[in-house]
Enzyme design. Structure first.
Site, PDB file in Angstrom:
ATOM      1  N   HIS A 479       7.133  64.367  71.109  1.00 28.70           N
ATOM      2  CA  HIS A 479       7.841  65.642  70.485  1.00 28.70           C
ATOM      3  C   HIS A 479       6.910  66.320  69.860  1.00 28.70           C
ATOM      4  O   HIS A 479       5.637  66.101  69.766  1.00 28.70           O
ATOM      5  CB  HIS A 479       8.832  64.836  69.468  1.00 28.70           C
ATOM      6  CG  HIS A 479       8.089  64.487  68.197  1.00 28.70           C
ATOM      7  ND1 HIS A 479       7.893  65.440  67.131  1.00 28.70           N
ATOM      8  CD2 HIS A 479       7.590  63.406  67.960  1.00 28.70           C
ATOM      9  CE1 HIS A 479       7.057  64.968  66.139  1.00 28.70           C
ATOM     10  NE2 HIS A 479       6.873  63.596  66.533  1.00 28.70           N
ATOM     11  N   CYS A 480       7.294  67.841  69.828  1.00 28.77           N
ATOM     12  CA  CYS A 480       6.361  68.822  69.144  1.00 28.77           C
ATOM     13  C   CYS A 480       7.385  69.605  68.261  1.00 28.77           C
ATOM     14  O   CYS A 480       8.412  69.057  67.810  1.00 28.77           O
ATOM     15  CB  CYS A 480       5.914  69.650  70.230  1.00 28.77           C
ATOM     16  SG  CYS A 480       7.099  70.412  71.401  1.00 28.77           S
ATOM     17  N   GLU A 481       7.187  70.613  67.663  1.00 30.16           N
ATOM     18  CA  GLU A 481       8.046  71.453  66.823  1.00 30.16           C
ATOM     19  C   GLU A 481       9.393  71.432  67.450  1.00 30.16           C
ATOM     20  O   GLU A 481      10.444  71.297  66.787  1.00 30.16           O
ATOM     21  CB  GLU A 481       7.462  72.783  66.417  1.00 30.16           C
ATOM     22  CG  GLU A 481       8.150  73.488  65.444  1.00 30.16           C
ATOM     23  CD  GLU A 481       7.488  74.798  65.175  1.00 30.16           C
ATOM     24  OE1 GLU A 481       7.952  75.505  64.221  1.00 30.16           O
ATOM     25  OE2 GLU A 481       6.440  75.162  65.633  1.00 30.16           O
ATOM     26  N   SER A 483      10.270  70.654  70.806  1.00 25.31           N
ATOM     27  CA  SER A 483      10.344  69.890  72.173  1.00 25.31           C
ATOM     28  C   SER A 483      10.649  70.774  73.268  1.00 25.31           C
ATOM     29  O   SER A 483      11.355  70.294  74.257  1.00 25.31           O
ATOM     30  CB  SER A 483      11.395  68.721  72.071  1.00 25.31           C
ATOM     31  OG  SER A 483      10.557  68.004  71.025  1.00 25.31           O
ATOM     32  N   TYR A 521      10.529  68.158  65.992  1.00 22.80           N
ATOM     33  CA  TYR A 521      10.545  67.610  64.563  1.00 22.80           C
ATOM     34  C   TYR A 521      11.374  68.493  63.740  1.00 22.80           C
ATOM     35  O   TYR A 521      11.854  67.927  62.597  1.00 22.80           O
ATOM     36  CB  TYR A 521       9.001  67.787  64.261  1.00 22.80           C
ATOM     37  CG  TYR A 521       8.697  67.384  62.754  1.00 22.80           C
ATOM     38  CD1 TYR A 521       8.647  66.088  62.356  1.00 22.80           C
ATOM     39  CD2 TYR A 521       8.460  68.354  61.697  1.00 22.80           C
ATOM     40  CE1 TYR A 521       8.513  65.740  60.875  1.00 22.80           C
ATOM     41  CE2 TYR A 521       8.471  68.052  60.608  1.00 22.80           C
ATOM     42  CZ  TYR A 521       8.101  66.809  60.141  1.00 22.80           C
ATOM     43  OH  TYR A 521       8.213  66.349  58.796  1.00 22.80           O
TER      44      TYR A 521
END
Length: 596
Positions: A479-481, A483, A521
């Protein structure tokens, strides 16, 4: 010899009678010329003296000869002005309508002039031109066209056999008038045009025949019917054959074919038993007219060419071999069963007369190939749990509930699924769950999901999981900020590296369970702050980290751009470890670390 005028001495008493003087002088003149003609007969003998009466040009019969009538008679007998030539010219033979209308004289017929012949030698003066006697007239030169006897010798036997129904009048005229048949051979029009000479017959004529024997009602004599089978050849462009077929008419052959027309269907012979099919090869059984060209009979077309055999059509119904021979249909073929089946199919197969493709094998069973129901599966499908565990990502059946998106091939999971995974809801499937945070370092330190690790470069992810692959069951969640870009990009690179390292044992992978958190996130923090450590959220575009964000983003884009255009060299380790050989087909040390 005395002068003719000396004979007038005894006419002194008749000087006043002119009608007596003139005939006497004419008679004396003829007597003197007769002595001269006797000398010419010694050098130019004549076999016969033809006596005839002269006709006066004015239509009056003359008892005495005149010079005009004698000259006309000689010219008519020697030159034949009013008669057509006895033999037709080559150009006339091309037109049957003209050559048939000309009355051709026979060899033994005396040529008679339409004008009366000259009188006897005692009353006329003979001509000094040499002429052969008309009674011994004969033809010694060669004909400009081919003789009918030569054409008859090269006629196919099938066509000769069809002429058995000719009338007796035609046969008698053929044998009696040889000269007439020499010029005009009998040509009849029939369906197969078999009676035409070879140089007039079309190419579609048959060169072989079939005798069909049919017994009579009383068991008496057997009738032999010969049918000519036409071959599949192109029609000839001979104009003479077309003219002959239109100008001549003979219905004898047509009646012979119409009696048994039902035996022919669409150009094929039906209901012919094998014992009744015979080729006409005996030349002695065919009646041919006597001719002087007997040497040509040995070189007929049937002697030079051999006809193709015709297999009779079996009228019996086809027998189903699976019903009649149940022992031949076996599940697992054996050598004996295969041999019996091959012989049965070879004996009962329908071999056509003409085949476009020639093959060594007529069916697939002779090649050793069996039907689909007879095939034996030599590699059964594995049904063990280990084989089902390591499957391809394209056809994988993942353990967690997930869904696909159109941007890439990786699966997405929801926040509730991630919480259940953290709470141990799927501990019976996975031994461990690893959450990979792909954000930059200042974002991770500002706040992240509990138990998550920060790996924001490709090299860091490969070193962490592929340098020493884990042997237990692991679920990886990226995941990232949001996704949307960084997490999917790094996850795809990780999957491609794993696939390349396991190319020798496709479709198995070290980490088949790879997921992406849907929403990233930011969405997880808004809904589950208590699961974050520390409970905070720092966006990527934070004002206090502008320089750090710009530098990190440039590095991320550069690596992504260079990896797309960079050439690959064997020996250059993508794992940054000298102990690993990165060849895609090499059996390196990582292949021993398999999950079983």
């Amino acid at each position: 010899m005395d002068s003719p005028l000396s004979s007038l001495s005894f006419t002194n008493t008749l000087s006043g009678k002119r009608n007596v003087l003139r005939p006497a002088a004419r008679e004396l003149k003829l007597m003197s010329d007769r002595n001269a003609n006797q000398e010419l007969d010694f050098f130019f003998p004549k076999s016969k003296h033809i006596a005839s009466t002269l006709v006066d040009p004015f239509g009056k019969t003359c008892s005495t000869a005149s010079p005009a009538s004698s000259l006309a008679a000689d010219m008519s007998m020697n030159m034949h002005i009013d008669e057509s030539p006895a033999l037709p010219t080559p150009r006339r033979t091309l037109f049957r309508s003209l050559s048939c209308t000309v009355e051709t004289p026979l060899a033994n017929k005396t040529i008679v002039s339409p004008l009366p012949e000259s009188p006897s030698n005692d009353a006329l003066t003979e001509s000094y031109f040499f002429r052969q006697p008309a009674s011994k007239y004969s033809i010694t030169q060669d004909s400009p066209r081919v003789s009918s006897t030569i054409a008859y010798s090269f006629k196919p036997k099938a066509s000769i056999a069809l002429n058995t129904t000719k009338s007796e009048a035609t046969r008698s005229s053929l044998s009696s008038s040889s000269f007439d048949s020499y010029l005009r051979p009998n040509v009849s029009r029939s369906r197969s045009s078999g009676n035409a000479p070879p140089f007039l017959r079309s190419r579609s004529s048959s060169s072989y025949s079939i005798n069909k024997k049919k017994g009579t009602s009383g068991g008496q004599a057997t009738r032999h019917l010969t049918y000519a089978l036409s071959r599949t050849c192109s029609q000839s462009s001979n104009t003479t054959s077309l003219l002959e077929s239109c100008l001549t008419d003979d219905t004898d052959d047509f009646e012979l074919m119409s009696d048994h027309e039902d035996t022919f269907t669409m150009g094929k012979v039906a209901d012919l038993p094998e014992s009744s099919v015979e080729l006409v090869e005996d030349a002695a059984s065919i009646q041919r007219p006597n001719s002087d060209f007997g040497a040509c009979n040995d070189n007929s077309l049937d002697d030079l060419f051999q006809a193709s055999p015709i297999k009779p059509i079996d009228m019996l119904p086809k027998i189903n071999k699976d019903i009649a021979f149940p022992s031949l249909k076996v599940r697992s073929p054996s050598p004996m069963a295969f041999a019996m089946q091959e012989d049965a199919e070879y004996d009962e197969q329908d071999t056509p007369v003409l085949r476009r493709t020639q093959s060594m094998f007529l069916n697939s069973t002779r090649l050793g190939l069996f039907k689909s129901q007879d095939l034996v599966c030599v590699t059964p499908k594995q049904s063990t749990k280990e084989s089902e565990r390591f499957i391809s990502s394209h056809v994988e059946d993942l353990s967690l509930p997930c869904f696909a998106v159109k941007e890439d091939s990786l699966k997405r999971i929801t926040q509730e699924t991630l919480l259940g995974l953290l709470d141990g809801k799927f501990k019976d499937i996975f031994d461990k769950c690893i959450i990979i945070d792909c954000r930059f370092e200042y974002e991770y330190l500002g706040g992240h999901i509990s138990t998550a690790v920060n790996l924001n470069t490709k090299q860091a992810i490969v070193d962490a999981f592929l340098s020493k692959p884990l042997t237990h069951r692991v679920a990886l969640v990226f995941h990232c900020e949001h996704s949307a870009h960084r997490a999917p990009h790094l996850a795809l690179h990780f999957r491609n590296t794993d696939r390349r390292m396991n190319s020798h044992r496709y479709p198995f992978l070290y980490y088949p369970e790879v997921y992406i958190l849907h929403g990233g996130y930011k969405s997880f923090y808004e809904n589950h702050k208590n699961r974050c450590d520390p409970i905070n959220y720092v966006p990527m575009n934070d004002a206090s980290h502008v320089m750090t964000c710009t530098k990190a983003m440039n590095n991320f884009k550069r690596n992504a751009t260079f990896m797309r255009t960079k050439s690959y060299t064997f020996g250059q380790s993508v794992l940054a470890s000298p102990d690993v050989n990165d060849s895609p087909t090499a059996m390196h040390s990582l292949s021993t670390l398999r999950r079983f």
